[in-house]
Every structure is written in structure tokens, then in C-alpha cells.
Design a protein around this motif. Structure first.
Motif, PDB file in Angstrom:
ATOM      1  N   PRO A   1       0.831  -1.218   0.000  1.00 52.97           N
ATOM      2  CA  PRO A   1       0.000   0.000   0.000  1.00 52.97           C
ATOM      3  C   PRO A   1       0.859   1.259   0.000  1.00 52.97           C
ATOM      4  O   PRO A   1       1.895   1.329   0.663  1.00 52.97           O
ATOM      5  CB  PRO A   1      -0.801  -0.132   1.306  1.00 52.97           C
ATOM      6  N   VAL A   2       0.405   2.235  -0.771  1.00 55.41           N
ATOM      7  CA  VAL A   2       1.090   3.524  -0.871  1.00 55.41           C
ATOM      8  C   VAL A   2       0.190   4.597  -0.265  1.00 55.41           C
ATOM      9  O   VAL A   2      -1.007   4.649  -0.566  1.00 55.41           O
ATOM     10  CB  VAL A   2       1.422   3.867  -2.336  1.00 55.41           C
ATOM     11  N   GLU A   3       0.760   5.437   0.596  1.00 58.29           N
ATOM     12  CA  GLU A   3       0.005   6.513   1.248  1.00 58.29           C
ATOM     13  C   GLU A   3       0.378   7.847   0.623  1.00 58.29           C
ATOM     14  O   GLU A   3       1.574   8.166   0.502  1.00 58.29           O
ATOM     15  CB  GLU A   3       0.317   6.537   2.747  1.00 58.29           C
ATOM     16  N   LYS A   4      -0.617   8.608   0.249  1.00 59.43           N
ATOM     17  CA  LYS A   4      -0.395   9.960  -0.246  1.00 59.43           C
ATOM     18  C   LYS A   4      -0.750  10.945   0.860  1.00 59.43           C
ATOM     19  O   LYS A   4      -1.891  10.974   1.330  1.00 59.43           O
ATOM     20  CB  LYS A   4      -1.235  10.229  -1.498  1.00 59.43           C
ATOM     21  N   ILE A   5       0.236  11.724   1.256  1.00 57.72           N
ATOM     22  CA  ILE A   5       0.080  12.648   2.378  1.00 57.72           C
ATOM     23  C   ILE A   5       0.200  14.080   1.874  1.00 57.72           C
ATOM     24  O   ILE A   5       1.134  14.419   1.122  1.00 57.72           O
ATOM     25  CB  ILE A   5       1.149  12.388   3.465  1.00 57.72           C
ATOM     26  N   ARG A   6      -0.748  14.911   2.272  1.00 56.58           N
ATOM     27  CA  ARG A   6      -0.695  16.355   1.972  1.00 56.58           C
ATOM     28  C   ARG A   6      -0.186  17.083   3.213  1.00 56.58           C
ATOM     29  O   ARG A   6      -0.737  16.913   4.304  1.00 56.58           O
ATOM     30  CB  ARG A   6      -2.085  16.863   1.594  1.00 56.58           C
ATOM     31  N   TRP A   7       0.883  17.861   3.064  1.00 55.67           N
ATOM     32  CA  TRP A   7       1.460  18.555   4.220  1.00 55.67           C
ATOM     33  C   TRP A   7       1.905  19.960   3.834  1.00 55.67           C
ATOM     34  O   TRP A   7       2.137  20.254   2.662  1.00 55.67           O
ATOM     35  CB  TRP A   7       2.631  17.759   4.810  1.00 55.67           C
ATOM     36  N   LEU A   8       1.963  20.822   4.837  1.00 51.63           N
ATOM     37  CA  LEU A   8       2.280  22.236   4.634  1.00 51.63           C
ATOM     38  C   LEU A   8       3.656  22.549   5.205  1.00 51.63           C
ATOM     39  O   LEU A   8       3.957  22.181   6.348  1.00 51.63           O
ATOM     40  CB  LEU A   8       1.237  23.137   5.305  1.00 51.63           C
ATOM     41  N   GLU A   9       4.476  23.237   4.431  1.00 48.99           N
ATOM     42  CA  GLU A   9       5.777  23.660   4.923  1.00 48.99           C
ATOM     43  C   GLU A   9       5.604  24.730   6.000  1.00 48.99           C
ATOM     44  O   GLU A   9       4.692  25.557   5.935  1.00 48.99           O
ATOM     45  CB  GLU A   9       6.631  24.206   3.781  1.00 48.99           C
ATOM     46  N   CYS A  10       6.477  24.701   6.987  1.00 54.33           N
ATOM     47  CA  CYS A  10       6.417  25.698   8.055  1.00 54.33           C
ATOM     48  C   CYS A  10       6.728  27.081   7.497  1.00 54.33           C
ATOM     49  O   CYS A  10       7.512  27.239   6.559  1.00 54.33           O
ATOM     50  CB  CYS A  10       7.409  25.345   9.160  1.00 54.33           C
ATOM     51  N   PHE A  11       6.107  28.100   8.083  1.00 55.50           N
ATOM     52  CA  PHE A  11       6.293  29.515   7.767  1.00 55.50           C
ATOM     53  C   PHE A  11       5.657  29.897   6.427  1.00 55.50           C
ATOM     54  O   PHE A  11       4.901  30.855   6.357  1.00 55.50           O
ATOM     55  CB  PHE A  11       7.778  29.902   7.772  1.00 55.50           C
ATOM     56  N   THR A  12       5.957  29.158   5.354  1.00 54.34           N
ATOM     57  CA  THR A  12       5.433  29.543   4.043  1.00 54.34           C
ATOM     58  C   THR A  12       4.064  28.950   3.762  1.00 54.34           C
ATOM     59  O   THR A  12       3.351  29.439   2.886  1.00 54.34           O
ATOM     60  CB  THR A  12       6.398  29.084   2.936  1.00 54.34           C
ATOM     61  N   ASP A  13       3.668  27.873   4.481  1.00 52.97           N
ATOM     62  CA  ASP A  13       2.412  27.157   4.236  1.00 52.97           C
ATOM     63  C   ASP A  13       2.310  26.639   2.804  1.00 52.97           C
ATOM     64  O   ASP A  13       1.207  26.460   2.265  1.00 52.97           O
ATOM     65  CB  ASP A  13       1.203  28.047   4.555  1.00 52.97           C
ATOM     66  N   LYS A  14       3.471  26.393   2.187  1.00 52.84           N
ATOM     67  CA  LYS A  14       3.469  25.820   0.843  1.00 52.84           C
ATOM     68  C   LYS A  14       2.986  24.377   0.920  1.00 52.84           C
ATOM     69  O   LYS A  14       3.468  23.593   1.714  1.00 52.84           O
ATOM     70  CB  LYS A  14       4.873  25.873   0.250  1.00 52.84           C
ATOM     71  N   GLU A  15       2.022  24.030   0.070  1.00 61.24           N
ATOM     72  CA  GLU A  15       1.422  22.704   0.121  1.00 61.24           C
ATOM     73  C   GLU A  15       2.242  21.714  -0.692  1.00 61.24           C
ATOM     74  O   GLU A  15       2.658  21.994  -1.815  1.00 61.24           O
ATOM     75  CB  GLU A  15      -0.013  22.761  -0.391  1.00 61.24           C
ATOM     76  N   ASN A  16       2.488  20.534  -0.106  1.00 65.41           N
ATOM     77  CA  ASN A  16       3.215  19.463  -0.766  1.00 65.41           C
ATOM     78  C   ASN A  16       2.404  18.178  -0.662  1.00 65.41           C
ATOM     79  O   ASN A  16       1.654  17.976   0.297  1.00 65.41           O
ATOM     80  CB  ASN A  16       4.583  19.238  -0.121  1.00 65.41           C
ATOM     81  N   VAL A  17       2.582  17.296  -1.639  1.00 60.54           N
ATOM     82  CA  VAL A  17       1.984  15.965  -1.619  1.00 60.54           C
ATOM     83  C   VAL A  17       3.112  14.954  -1.807  1.00 60.54           C
ATOM     84  O   VAL A  17       3.828  14.995  -2.809  1.00 60.54           O
ATOM     85  CB  VAL A  17       0.916  15.793  -2.706  1.00 60.54           C
ATOM     86  N   SER A  18       3.289  14.071  -0.822  1.00 63.14           N
ATOM     87  CA  SER A  18       4.361  13.077  -0.861  1.00 63.14           C
ATOM     88  C   SER A  18       3.759  11.685  -0.754  1.00 63.14           C
ATOM     89  O   SER A  18       2.724  11.491  -0.100  1.00 63.14           O
ATOM     90  CB  SER A  18       5.360  13.303   0.278  1.00 63.14           C
ATOM     91  N   GLU A  19       4.440  10.723  -1.390  1.00 60.22           N
ATOM     92  CA  GLU A  19       4.019   9.328  -1.340  1.00 60.22           C
ATOM     93  C   GLU A  19       4.955   8.546  -0.429  1.00 60.22           C
ATOM     94  O   GLU A  19       6.172   8.720  -0.477  1.00 60.22           O
ATOM     95  CB  GLU A  19       4.022   8.711  -2.745  1.00 60.22           C
ATOM     96  N   PHE A  20       4.372   7.679   0.410  1.00 60.49           N
ATOM     97  CA  PHE A  20       5.157   6.875   1.338  1.00 60.49           C
ATOM     98  C   PHE A  20       4.677   5.429   1.253  1.00 60.49           C
ATOM     99  O   PHE A  20       3.485   5.156   1.064  1.00 60.49           O
ATOM    100  CB  PHE A  20       5.007   7.377   2.776  1.00 60.49           C
TER     101      PHE A  20
END
Length: 761
Positions: A22-41
Motif C-alpha cells: 500500500p502507498v500513502e499519499k500525504i498532503r502537508w504544509l511547509e512551516c512559515f510559508t504554508d506551501k502545500e506538498n503531496v508526498s508518497e510513502f
């Protein structure tokens, strides 16, 4: 082979074959800038082991220089070092024969981060997986909300508290256990902590107890920060991202990570397509420890350059194991050797037999205890150092649950009850120790190196408010129209060594009295200077600001310095009765401290009972009214420039008219040039005093104006009436401003119209 970096390990994990996993897709925000990222784990390809991580190329280069030296001292050849570091032989030749203190730091490497605190990252997956520690700890722990702070890179690298616009401390995005991990409360966690300490060679912890942090949901976070120590962190509960030098590492239930001074944080996160509030909770156990002994020698901190554990690490683990072996050997060869052999013949292990025999003192009771399954508990008690009452209660519950079916268990139950009764009788002694610890905490709170904020830690905030500190004498002075020379002469006259600048509108002052200039000037005069504006308009004035966290903490810091050195706080107006200083002095006097006001002529006035003026008492209500009027559209929004905002105008209109003694101003001149400049400025004020605004009381009032100033004011008025500048120059002449513009842009041979003429000095 060069060391495997964390960045490359993450890229390798992303590119690995995940078929059937199984692969998990996680949406997370960088500190200070709140830039949105999507990473697979993917759990099957999660990075693990020893990995290198550096904050910047400068850190990487500096660390490789130190690595080359350490590897040479361990006996490695030049070619081996070059291959291990992934550097050319010339790089190794340059550095490997030097001592660490001879290696210069490249630009960008912070001085306050000691190189002996650097190390690679080690990730151990599933270290405490599936033990239910998150659920056990959540229900048995008292949680508190800590306050946010951050590193101040200048002035020694201290920590500063973070406040909102009104001066209230900002809470962190997570919660802390009030007393950390209390031994005996979570036995499973105690064993894991002991295992970490033994395997990692932790023998110099920074905290008495490991810290326990709780992230209730995906909105909880921890801003990016560093620690001046090594960190061992265990994660429990829902998987949670930990960013290391900006790279995301997903820690799952029971994972352990050990790192050094790398920048790290916990961002806000959730499953792709969900919300932050829906994400599960996570808990982390944190141990800070110092790199001492063999764990910090040679290349042991940089384990990523080895395919297998280094010789240093192997020796450390072997020595940790020898401690218990020595105790067992002592039992086998000492007075208890016969009893030990009997227990071993029954099939018990050496460690459990030694622990049981040492606890009971009798071979039959020891055998009965081991048969009842108490061996692991006795062994764990010796390792974790649990409180005596916790161990006794755990064993008593076990006996009562199984029933007293043997004489040895009845005897053990009676012995446990007697010991518990003795411990309860010692409650008074425990209270005395608690009072003694409280007194030691108060003494420890006084210890501060002057970096960052004094009140950045909660245990200082409990003991060092101005009402709790011993009475002190604090001085105050106002900038007024002091020259830089007169300003520092006044400080030197009264031996002021610490200066706190509390001016709310300091940027409106003369250039030599602005904070940016005063900071450097005070450093040259060996004066500790800090700019901390109090009474800002957005905080609704000085009285409101002093009641909030920022005002109370700053005054506590001011008093702390005043008890050790001559300390003054700075205001804007020369007369303290017309300045915010009168409110600050009144608050200090209310708490039992003394304040002395310094005048520009060097005289000193004791602050006594004083009725605060109306422009201070009504400041909060006036500013709130202005804010409501702006929000409702009755007034235009405040302009960005502080000098032209409606709040500044309101404060200017409410303040009493400024009085300037022309004679005193002229006497401040030390040279003929200074005298001319001051007389010209006074003449300009004298000329403006005839305007309608000045007659209405909006301008400064001049006293003791001599005839030369009045004559120059009349001449300025005549020059302006004739269409010239106030100095008598023709505005259309080349020396006037209009003529200069015309001269710069007028056509000339070889130039087109509107082409600027080259400027000459």
C-alpha cells in the motif's frame, strides 16, 4: 562509496517498486510559508539505517573536513578516506593532517552550533511497534500547553518568545506532558527507554526525564528548529511526518530516530482528499543527550560512512553489556555462589537468577518468585530504576490477582504491605523534599546567561515576575533632542551598563537615536542594549500592553538586570511626565521597586506617587474606538507609515504641546558649524510658530528666543514670500532645486530632449 544522504534515500524510496504494497499519499504544509506538498510513502520502502543530512553545502564541506581528520586518526589510508567521503584525494590531503580547531568554518555555518554536536541520522523502524503505548499514555498523562519560542541567530543565539500583536504569548501547536515520562507509570515505555539508553550509550541526558509531546490531530505542528544537543525520538500512534533539513520522513508507530543539530519540525498534514482535523493523533517521546564518551569519538557520530557499525559503536555496546555480566560473575563467585548454582540448575537464566536472589536474599523465595513470573519485573526494576512504591504496587497487584496459594507468596504480600505502610508514614518527609526542590527550582531560575529572553522557560515564569524578585533600583531617561555625544555622556555619568529601549515609535527619532544605530553604538560603549517597544498602537497603548505577557516578561527581565548592574529604560520624551515612562515607572513601584528619572542636565529625580495623565489613561479606549471606526468605514484605513497613521495622529493631538528652550538648545553646540545648524533649525520653528496650526497649539512652543533667531526667521519668511527658498536661493537658478532638474534634463548638443545629462561630482 560516499555516504548515503537522506535526500537520496527518500528519492530511492519514491522510485522503488511498490507492487503489492500500500502507498500513502500525504498532503502537508511547509512551516512559515504554508506551501502545500503531496508526498508518497510506502512502509516497505521507508528509508532506514544511518543516513547523512546537512543543512547546506557549507555544512557538508565543513563536516567532510572533520571526517577526514577523524578517519585518519582511526588508521584509514588516504585513498580509503577519499572513497568513503566521495571527495578527491586533494581534498583529503588538504585537511586530514590538521587538528579540528585548525579547520576554518565556511560562511553560513553558525558559530553557536558546536561541531562536537554534529552527527548523522539513524532511523530504526519498528523499535516499539504494536505495544499500545499511545493509548496508555494518552489516558494517564496530564497535558499542558507550552508557549512558542524561536532561535535568535544574532546576539549569541538565545531563544525569544513569540507574541501576538497585543503582546500575548503564542501557544505551540502541540502539548507537553506536565512532568515528562514518569518512571513506573508506563512500564512498557520504561523498558523501551532503557533499551534506547543502553544501545545508544546515552549516559549524559539533558533532561531528568524524557519529554512527552502530543499532537492531537493534523492541525497540530512544531515549527522548524534546532537543538544544541543530540536527540533520540520515538514516535507512537498515527504516522507523522518529521522534516529533517527540509526533507520529509514519515515516522510510524514505534519508529525511533536519532539525530544531531539538524533543523527539524512537524508540519500540518492529512491524507490526500481529507482535512487536517480528521487525521489521527500522534505522540513522541524525546530524549536530549550530550555527545560524551565513546559515542562522540572519532567517526562514531558519522555512522553513514560505514556499511556496518563502526568499531567505536561496537566497543560501546560491548562495554554496556559487560556491566551486567560483572554483576552476575560477582554472584557466581561470591558468598551466594551455591544459591546461584541451585537456581541455574532449575533452568533460570543468570540475569534473572541474580536479580531474584539479590531482591529476596533467600534461594527458596527467589525460586518461588521466579516460578511465579517475577523475574522480568525484577530485572526491569534494576534497569529502569523505578520508584520503590511503583514496583511494590505492581507486584502486590500481581499476587492478589493470582491468589495467595503458597507460603512464600503470603510472606511476600505481608512484606510488601509493611513496606508500603512505611512509605506512607514518610509522607511528611516527602513534602519536605518537595519544598526543598521548589526552593532549588527558584534558585535555578535566577541562572541566565543574558542571551535571548529570560522568561522563555515556564519554570522561570513561575518564579521571576517583578512581584517575586527582590527590590531593585531602575533608572529611566528620555531621548528628547539629545545629541549622540550627550546621550552617552549621560549614561556614563550614572554608570549605566544595561539599556532597554521601550519606545513605541523609535523609528521616528533622529537618525542617531534610532534602534538600528543605538544597537551598534551601545556595543561600542560596552552597554547591553535591547530594543523592545512597549505601548504600540496595535497593543492598545502602554497600560494594556503592560498587563499582557510581553509587558510583564520584559519588566521581569529589566528587574533581573537591575539587581545585578545599573539598568535604565529609554523613552521618547525628555519629560517623563509626558512619556510612557511614567506608566512603566508606576508599574515597577507598584511591585515594590524604585525608579529614578535622569534629566538631560545630569540631575536625578525619585519617582513618587503620580497621577497618570489623561492621554495615557484614555489611550486604550481611544485606540479601540479608532479601530471600530475604521472597521465600520467611518474612517479611512490607517496608512502604512507609522508617522501618518490615524493612531499616531490621535496620540499627537492628545499629547501636551512640546516646549523647547531655545537658549538651552544653542548651548548644546560645541562648534561654530553646530551653532549655525541649531540656529537655522530654531529660526525655522520660530517662523512656523506664526502659522494657524501652531497658534492652535499643534506645534512646539519656543521659549527664550534671542534676537538673532528672530531676525533669521524674518529673513526666511521674506525669502519665501519673494518666491525663493528659505535660504534666499532662486528656485529657478542652477543652485535651486528647480534649476537642478532643468539643468539635468535640458537638451544639449549630441543629446536628444529628455536625455539625462551625466552627473559630475
Amino acid at each position: 562509496m560516499p555516504p548515503l544522504t537522506l535526500k537520496n534515500a527518500i528519492l530511492t524510496s519514491e522510485d522503488a517498486n511498490k507492487d503489492g504494497h500500500p502507498v500513502e499519499k500525504i498532503r502537508w504544509l511547509e512551516c512559515f510559508t504554508d506551501k502545500e506538498n503531496v508526498s508518497e510513502f510506502c512502509e516497505a520502502t521507508d528509508p532506514a539505517g544511518n543516513l547523512e543530512s546537512n543543512s547546506s553545502p557549507a555544512y557538508k564541506e565543513y563536516q567532510d573536513r572533520l571526517r577526514a581528520i577523524a578517519l585518519r586518526k582511526e588508521g584509514h589510508e588516504k585513498s580509503e578516506i577519499a572513497e568513503a567521503l566521495g571527495r578527491p584525494r586533494r581534498f583529503v590531503e588538504t585537511w586530514w593532517r590538521k587538528e579540528p580547531k585548525e579547520v576554518p568554518k565556511p560562511p553560513g555555518v553558525h558559530d553557536y552550533l558546536k561541531t562536537e554536536f554534529w552527527r548523522d541520522i539513524e532511523i530504526i523502524r519498528g523499535f516499539g511497534k504494536g505495544l499500545g503505548i499511545y493509548e496508555d499514555a494518552l489516558n494517564t498523562t496530564e497535558w499542558v500547553q507550552p508557549m512558542s519560542d524561536g532561535r535568535e541567530f544574532k546576539n549569541g543565539g538565545g531563544y525569544r518568545l513569540k507574541y501576538d500583536k497585543e503582546g500575548r504569548m503564542r501557544p505551540q501547536g502541540n502539548q507537553n506532558a506536565k512532568d515528562g515520562v514518569i518512571p513506573g507509570r508506563l512500564p512498557k515505555l520504561d523498558k523501551l527507554i532503557q533499551q534506547v539508553m543502553v544501545e545508544q550509550g546515552i549516559n549524559d541526558r539533558v533532561l531528568k526525564r524524557p519529554g512527552l509531546l502530543w499532537y492531537p490531530d493534523g492541525t497540530s505542528d512544531a515549527i522548524v528548529h534546532r537543538h544544541e544537543a543530540w536527540t533520540a525520538l520515538m514516535s507512537f500512534g498515527s504516522p507523522r511526518i518529521l522534516t529533517i533539513d527540509g526533507h520529509p520522513v514519515l515516522l510510524r508507530d514505534g519508529d525511533l530516530i536519532i539525530f544531531g543539530t539538524q533543523r527539524h519540525g512537524v508540519p500540518k498534514m492529512c491524507q490526500e482528499g481529507a482535512t487536517f482535523d480528521d487525521y489521527g493523533g500522534r505522540m513522541s517521546v524525546v530524549m536530549f543527550f550530550m555527545p560524551t564518551g565513546k559515542q562522540a569519538e572519532g567517526t562514531a557520530p558519522w555512522r553513514a560512512i560505514h556499511d556496518a557499525p563502526s568499531r567505536k559503536a561496537s566497543a560501546m555496546l560491548q562495554e554496556a553489556h559487560l556491566g551486567r555480566a560483572a554483576q552476575v560473575n560477582g554472584m557466581l563467585t561470591g558468598a551466594k555462589s551455591a544459591e546461584m548454582r541451585q537456581l541455574l540448575e532449575l533452568g533460570f537464566g543468570e540475569d534473572e537468577a541474580a536479580a531474584a536472589l539479590q531482591a529476596t536474599g533467600d534461594v527458596e523465595l527467589a525460586a518461588e518468585a521466579l516460578l511465579n513470573g517475577a523475574g522480568q519485573m525484577l530485572l526491569g526494576c534494576g534497569e529502569t530504576g523505578l520508584p520503590q512504591s511503583s514496583v511494590l504496587l505492581a507486584r502486590l497487584k500481581e499476587i492478589q490477582a493470582t491468589g495467595c496459594g503458597s507460603m512464600s507468596m503470603e510472606w511476600e504480600e505481608k512484606a510488601i504491605l509493611e513496606q508500603l505502610q512505611e512509605l506512607q508514614e514518610d509522607t511528611g518527609l516527602a513534602m519536605q523534599f518537595a519544598q526543598y526542590e521548589e526552593m532549588l527550582d527558584a534558585e535555578d531560575a535566577e541562572e541566565w546567561d543574558g542571551r535571548g529572553d529570560l522568561m522563555v522557560r515556564d519554570w522561570r515564569r513561575r518564579h521571576l515576575h517583578i512581584e517575586q524578585q527582590e527590590p531593585s533600583i531602575t533608572y529611566s531617561l528620555g531621548c528628547g533632542s539629545l545629541s549622540e555625544r550627550s546621550f552617552f555622556e549621560l549614561l556614563s555619568l550614572h554608570s549605566i551598563h544595561v539599556l532597554y529601549d521601550f519606545r513605541a515609535s523609535a523609528e521616528l527619532a533622529a537618525p542617531h537615536l534610532k534602534p538600528s544605530h543605538l544597537e551598534g553604538a551601545c556595543k561600542r560603549h560596552a552597554i547591553h542594549y535591547r530594543f523592545a517597544p512597549l505601548g504600540r498602537d496595535v497593543a492598545y497603548g502602554i497600560l494594556k500592553h503592560l498587563r499582557e505577557d510581553e509587558g510583564r516578561n520584559l519588566l521581569a527581565e529589566l528587574v533581573w538586570w537591575a539587581r545585578r548592574k545599573r539598568t535604565a529604560f529609554l523613552g521618547a520624551e525628555e519629560d517623563w511626565r509626558l512619556d510612557h515612562r511614567c506608566a512603566i515607572a508606576a508599574r515597577l513601584m507598584e511591585a515594590g521597586h524604585s525608579v529614578k528619572h535622569l534629566a538631560s542636565d545630569g540631575s536625578m529625580t525619585e519617582h513618587l506617587e503620580f497621577q497618570l495623565p489623561e492621554f495615557i489613561l484614555g489611550e486604550e479606549a481611544r485606540l479601540r474606538t479608532l479601530e471600530k471606526q475604521r472597521q465600520s468605514g467611518e474612517r479611512p484605513p490607517a496608512k502604512s507609515a507609522a508617522s501618518r497613521s490615524t493612531e499616531a495622529v490621535a496620540r499627537y493631538l492628545a499629547a501636551p504641546a512640546k516646549v523647547i528652550d531655545a537658549g538651552a538648545e544653542l548651548r548644546k553646540a560645541n562648534t561654530q558649524a553646530e551653532l549655525c545648524r541649531i540656529q537655522r533649525r530654531l529660526a525655522d520653528l520660530q517662523r512656523r510658530s506664526a502659522d494657524s496650526d501652531a497658534k492652535a497649539g499643534l506645534g512646539p512652543k519656543l521659549l527664550h528666543v534671542n534676537k538673532w533667531v528672530k531676525a533669521e526667521a524674518e529673513q526666511q519668511r521674506a525669502n519665501l514670500a519673494a518666491g525663493k527658498t528659505k535660504d534666499g536661493k532662486d528656485k529657478d537658478s542652477p543652485s535651486g532645486w528647480r534649476g537642478a532638474i532643468r539643468e539635468a534634463f535640458e537638451p544639449a548638443p549630441g543629446r536628444g530632449p529628455g536625455t539625462p545629462r551625466p552627473l559630475t561630482s
